[in-house]
Write a protein that holds these residues in place. Sequence first.
Motif, short mmCIF file in Angstrom:
data_model
loop_
_atom_site.label_atom_id
_atom_site.label_comp_id
_atom_site.label_asym_id
_atom_site.label_seq_id
_atom_site.Cartn_x
_atom_site.Cartn_y
_atom_site.Cartn_z
N LEU A 1 0.83 -1.20 0.00
CA LEU A 1 0.00 0.00 0.00
C LEU A 1 0.87 1.25 0.00
O LEU A 1 2.02 1.22 0.44
N PRO A 2 0.33 2.38 -0.46
CA PRO A 2 1.10 3.64 -0.42
C PRO A 2 1.41 4.04 1.01
O PRO A 2 0.72 3.61 1.95
N PRO A 3 2.42 4.89 1.22
CA PRO A 3 2.68 5.42 2.57
C PRO A 3 1.47 6.17 3.09
O PRO A 3 0.65 6.68 2.31
N LEU A 4 1.36 6.27 4.41
CA LEU A 4 0.22 6.92 5.06
C LEU A 4 0.65 8.18 5.78
O LEU A 4 1.62 8.17 6.55
N SER A 5 -0.05 9.28 5.54
CA SER A 5 0.18 10.55 6.21
C SER A 5 -1.07 10.94 7.01
O SER A 5 -2.12 10.31 6.88
N LEU A 6 -0.93 11.99 7.81
CA LEU A 6 -2.04 12.52 8.60
C LEU A 6 -2.07 14.03 8.46
O LEU A 6 -1.06 14.70 8.68
N LEU B 1 -10.61 16.58 17.81
CA LEU B 1 -9.63 16.08 16.85
C LEU B 1 -9.21 14.65 17.19
O LEU B 1 -9.12 13.78 16.30
N LEU B 2 -8.93 14.41 18.45
CA LEU B 2 -8.47 13.08 18.86
C LEU B 2 -9.59 12.05 18.74
O LEU B 2 -9.34 10.90 18.35
N ASP B 3 -10.82 12.45 19.04
CA ASP B 3 -11.96 11.54 18.85
C ASP B 3 -12.18 11.27 17.36
O ASP B 3 -12.52 10.14 16.96
N ASP B 4 -12.00 12.29 16.55
CA ASP B 4 -12.11 12.16 15.09
C ASP B 4 -11.10 11.12 14.60
O ASP B 4 -11.44 10.21 13.81
N LEU C 1 -2.02 17.54 21.67
CA LEU C 1 -2.44 17.04 20.36
C LEU C 1 -1.47 15.99 19.84
O LEU C 1 -1.88 14.89 19.43
N ILE C 2 -0.19 16.29 19.85
CA ILE C 2 0.79 15.36 19.30
C ILE C 2 0.89 14.10 20.15
O ILE C 2 0.95 12.98 19.62
N ASP C 3 0.87 14.25 21.46
CA ASP C 3 0.89 13.07 22.34
C ASP C 3 -0.35 12.21 22.12
O ASP C 3 -0.27 10.97 22.11
N GLY C 4 -1.51 12.87 21.93
CA GLY C 4 -2.74 12.13 21.71
C GLY C 4 -2.72 11.36 20.40
O GLY C 4 -3.23 10.23 20.32
N ILE C 5 -2.15 11.96 19.37
CA ILE C 5 -2.02 11.26 18.08
C ILE C 5 -1.13 10.03 18.24
O ILE C 5 -1.46 8.92 17.81
N ALA C 6 0.03 10.24 18.87
CA ALA C 6 0.99 9.15 19.05
C ALA C 6 0.42 8.01 19.90
O ALA C 6 0.83 6.85 19.73
N LEU D 1 3.44 6.00 14.88
CA LEU D 1 4.18 6.99 14.11
C LEU D 1 5.54 6.42 13.76
O LEU D 1 6.19 5.79 14.60
N SER D 2 5.98 6.68 12.55
CA SER D 2 7.34 6.29 12.16
C SER D 2 8.34 7.01 13.07
O SER D 2 8.15 8.19 13.39
N PRO D 3 9.41 6.32 13.51
CA PRO D 3 10.43 7.00 14.33
C PRO D 3 11.03 8.21 13.63
O PRO D 3 11.52 9.13 14.29
N SER D 4 10.97 8.22 12.30
CA SER D 4 11.53 9.35 11.54
C SER D 4 10.45 10.25 10.97
O SER D 4 10.68 10.98 10.01
N ALA D 5 9.25 10.23 11.58
CA ALA D 5 8.12 10.98 11.03
C ALA D 5 8.42 12.46 10.93
O ALA D 5 8.92 13.08 11.87
#
Length: 410
Positions: free
Chosen positions: A11-16, A50-53, A91-96, A101-105
């Motif tokens: 599959l293609p790479p995934l972004s957010l 956002l996090l619930d979304d 926000l970032i902690d909630g996403i992670a 997340l890629s270590p090199s994101a």
Amino acid sequence: MPATDDSVASLPPLSLYVHIPWCVQKCPYCDFNSHNLKGGLPESEYISHLLDDLTQDLPLVTIDGEMREVSTIFIGGGTPSLLSVAGMQRLIDGIAARIPLSPSAEITMEANPGTVEADKFIGFEKAGINRISVGVQSFDEQHLKALGRIHDSTQATSAIELAKRLPLRSFNLDLMHGLPNQSVEDAMQDLHKAIALAPPHLSWYQLTIEPNTSFYSKPPTLPDDDILWEIQERGHQILSAAGYEQYEISAYAKKGQQCQHNLNYWRFGDYLGIGCGAHGKITRMAKQMPKRAEQDAAANTNIVPEYEILRTVKVKHPKGYMDLTRSYMDKVIPVESDDLAFEFFMNRFRIMEACPKAEFTKNTGRELSSIELQHLKKAESMKLITSNTEEWQLTDTGKRYLNSLLDLFV
């Protein structure tokens, strides 16, 4: 844990993409989903949504109980730098905490020079932002005023200098040309000032008048086509001489400094979109949608039934988006077979790198048909692209007449 199935790797790479919809003041040229901030920013409430979304979207990227890994995050707007440092950290902690997340994101945040203080920039970097895109647009005070920007050239320069001092992976400077009553020399002066600040990445794009904007209702006087072309030609020469490579229609970068998030868009990669009006594009495997795969196979369509491509759109207005009685998702639209060629090439021909022919089938799930081949041969005869057995390549003529090239696939 990220999904590890061999078929998932195809599959293609995934972004957010994360959308922050508020601005201090909406610019008259802006057709993005942004809203003037009236009263206080509902930061805590909106981040919760956002996090619930994101949580609601996870089934789209979960295969056999495991989630796909996110390679890039882009926090856009509106004006994301209106968020507090604590809010950005949450926000970032909630996403992670919700998706691997890629270590090199690469994690990019858009910033307006008029909404950033030094302490906030430093805090955003500590929160996990490793790439900042600063919306300068011009260094000329009169042009900034005409564009409705809330910052001045001194603030713009200060924001860039601050970004340079932070331990970021990279940063971008956004600059516009073709501004109301702008001369060629005005545009080149802006460009020279931008280059002097040595951004690793420079987005340099022409102002266009879009529907549903103040400029559309009361159009300003813009440079004529001859001046616009001279600006682009001279600007390209100046940027190239300064060591910047044009890798996308409106983007230049030093070696190794291309925006990975944008490259994933243009290569027809996948991305989740969360926030007001955010768009997404997701490839789903047959095991995630057995009924659709069975229908396509039974109908003997030319879609390869291993997967399908979906477009997603979230509720646009903040009030509706934060309404707990409804879903964040407004639309889920399967991309029809007849539209895949246009969508693929509309994205892929925005970037300068050659397009491997095998990439079309890999990223769309269908073989090149006689219709696409006919369009591609016509594009080649018009000298918009070149072709060999392995790849297609956009020509200089194709760059100039990109819309004509894409029209061939409509």
